[in-house]
Design a protein around this motif. Structure first.
Motif, mmCIF file in Angstrom:
data_model
loop_
_atom_site.group_PDB
_atom_site.id
_atom_site.type_symbol
_atom_site.label_atom_id
_atom_site.label_comp_id
_atom_site.label_asym_id
_atom_site.label_seq_id
_atom_site.Cartn_x
_atom_site.Cartn_y
_atom_site.Cartn_z
ATOM 1 N N PRO A 221 47.729 31.858 18.914
ATOM 2 C CA PRO A 221 49.058 31.256 18.822
ATOM 3 C C PRO A 221 48.951 29.764 18.482
ATOM 4 N N ILE A 222 49.753 29.325 17.518
ATOM 5 C CA ILE A 222 49.863 27.893 17.239
ATOM 6 C C ILE A 222 51.340 27.568 17.040
ATOM 7 N N GLU A 223 51.678 26.326 17.314
ATOM 8 C CA GLU A 223 53.044 25.862 17.098
ATOM 9 C C GLU A 223 52.985 24.585 16.270
ATOM 10 N N LEU A 224 53.696 24.605 15.136
ATOM 11 C CA LEU A 224 53.760 23.474 14.220
ATOM 12 C C LEU A 224 54.987 22.647 14.578
ATOM 13 N N HIS A 225 54.806 21.326 14.704
ATOM 14 C CA HIS A 225 55.897 20.425 15.063
ATOM 15 C C HIS A 225 56.180 19.489 13.889
ATOM 16 N N PHE A 226 57.458 19.283 13.619
ATOM 17 C CA PHE A 226 57.888 18.501 12.466
ATOM 18 C C PHE A 226 58.801 17.358 12.879
ATOM 19 N N ARG A 227 58.894 16.360 12.025
ATOM 20 C CA ARG A 227 59.762 15.221 12.292
ATOM 21 C C ARG A 227 61.229 15.654 12.328
ATOM 22 N N THR A 228 61.651 16.530 11.420
ATOM 23 C CA THR A 228 63.055 16.918 11.304
ATOM 24 C C THR A 228 63.321 18.345 11.752
ATOM 25 N N GLU B 123 55.998 25.877 3.018
ATOM 26 C CA GLU B 123 56.878 25.667 1.869
ATOM 27 C C GLU B 123 58.185 25.058 2.342
ATOM 28 N N ASN B 124 58.738 24.163 1.524
ATOM 29 C CA ASN B 124 59.992 23.498 1.843
ATOM 30 C C ASN B 124 60.979 23.727 0.704
ATOM 31 N N ALA B 125 61.923 24.637 0.912
ATOM 32 C CA ALA B 125 62.930 24.936 -0.101
ATOM 33 C C ALA B 125 64.127 23.989 0.001
ATOM 34 N N GLY B 126 64.094 23.060 0.939
ATOM 35 C CA GLY B 126 65.199 22.133 1.151
ATOM 36 C C GLY B 126 65.178 20.966 0.191
ATOM 37 N N GLY B 127 66.157 20.080 0.365
ATOM 38 C CA GLY B 127 66.337 18.941 -0.527
ATOM 39 C C GLY B 127 65.750 17.643 -0.018
ATOM 40 N N THR B 128 65.153 17.637 1.175
ATOM 41 C CA THR B 128 64.506 16.428 1.687
ATOM 42 C C THR B 128 63.121 16.776 2.236
ATOM 43 N N ASP B 129 62.246 15.784 2.190
ATOM 44 C CA ASP B 129 60.902 15.948 2.737
ATOM 45 C C ASP B 129 60.979 16.171 4.249
ATOM 46 N N ASP B 130 59.949 16.763 4.805
ATOM 47 C CA ASP B 130 59.758 16.796 6.243
ATOM 48 C C ASP B 130 58.303 16.412 6.469
ATOM 49 N N THR B 131 57.934 16.234 7.728
ATOM 50 C CA THR B 131 56.586 15.794 8.047
ATOM 51 C C THR B 131 56.024 16.635 9.181
ATOM 52 N N LEU B 132 54.832 17.197 8.963
ATOM 53 C CA LEU B 132 54.097 17.871 10.023
ATOM 54 C C LEU B 132 53.522 16.763 10.893
ATOM 55 N N THR B 133 54.004 16.685 12.144
ATOM 56 C CA THR B 133 53.618 15.572 13.016
ATOM 57 C C THR B 133 52.584 15.950 14.070
ATOM 58 N N SER B 134 52.538 17.227 14.463
ATOM 59 C CA SER B 134 51.536 17.665 15.435
ATOM 60 C C SER B 134 51.476 19.177 15.447
ATOM 61 N N VAL B 135 50.418 19.688 16.056
ATOM 62 C CA VAL B 135 50.224 21.133 16.199
ATOM 63 C C VAL B 135 49.678 21.360 17.600
ATOM 64 N N THR B 136 50.180 22.394 18.267
ATOM 65 C CA THR B 136 49.697 22.735 19.599
ATOM 66 C C THR B 136 49.284 24.201 19.631
ATOM 67 N N SER B 137 48.429 24.540 20.606
ATOM 68 C CA SER B 137 48.003 25.917 20.794
ATOM 69 C C SER B 137 47.549 26.103 22.230
ATOM 70 N N ASP B 138 48.007 27.185 22.855
ATOM 71 C CA ASP B 138 47.546 27.530 24.200
ATOM 72 C C ASP B 138 46.083 27.958 24.189
ATOM 73 N N ALA B 139 45.538 28.268 23.010
ATOM 74 C CA ALA B 139 44.163 28.750 22.895
ATOM 75 C C ALA B 139 43.148 27.623 22.726
ATOM 76 N N ALA B 140 43.641 26.371 22.605
ATOM 77 C CA ALA B 140 42.740 25.250 22.359
ATOM 78 C C ALA B 140 43.137 24.053 23.210
ATOM 79 N N GLY B 141 42.148 23.217 23.523
ATOM 80 C CA GLY B 141 42.427 21.996 24.259
ATOM 81 C C GLY B 141 43.289 21.045 23.459
ATOM 82 N N SER B 142 43.064 21.003 22.144
ATOM 83 C CA SER B 142 43.872 20.176 21.244
ATOM 84 C C SER B 142 43.774 20.733 19.829
#
Length: 156
Positions: free
Chosen positions: A131-138, A62-81
């Protein structure tokens, strides 16, 4: 020469309007417009995969802010990619990113856009967390411990 005046004015107006538009899903003028994204994640889960080859991950950003953001990548130590997938009709395809609209949400769910964990280190059991980590443009990355649910779990 007079004809150049209206055309130049129209062109200038088009540039001004394009500059004010922001990203897709941005609000119009007013209080809060242009405020940075404010992201939160809810409902995250991974259905227990049948093998250690791949697993799907589902959640809502969810984005409660006033500008869009972008999910650019996701990483996890439990997966190769981890791949970001979009489903249109009966076709699933990997995409480079997905938009999290201002004042809205991005739902990653069964039958729609979702995450694919590829090359898992081990097949997770129901009750484990991944564990996963979501990466965003902003925005700063968001780290989650995603619970593994029964294979038929739908998030409801």
């Amino acid at each position: 020469m007079r004809r150049g005046g209206p055309a130049a004015a129209a062109l200038a107006l088009a540039f001004v309007l394009a500059g004010c538009g922001g990203g897709s899903g941005s609000g119009g003028e007013g209080d809060g417009d242009g405020a940075p994204p404010e992201l939160t994640v809810s409902g995250a889960y991974i259905p227990r995969p049948p093998t250690a080859d791949v697993a799907g991950a589902f959640l809502t950003i969810e984005n409660a802010g006033g500008t869009d953001d972008t999910l650019t990548s996701v990483t996890s130590d439990a997966a190769g990619s981890v791949e970001i997938h979009e489903t249109e009709g009966n076709t699933m395809r990997q995409v480079a990113s997905l938009t999290v609209p201002a004042g809205g949400s991005l739902s990653l769910d069964r039958g729609g856009s979702h995450l694919m964990l590829m090359g898992l280190a081990a097949r997770p059991a129901e009750g484990d967390t991944v564990p996963i980590e979501l990466h965003f443009r902003t925005s700063a990355p968001i780290t989650l411990d995603v619970p593994v649910e029964a294979a038929n779990h739908t998030g409801e």
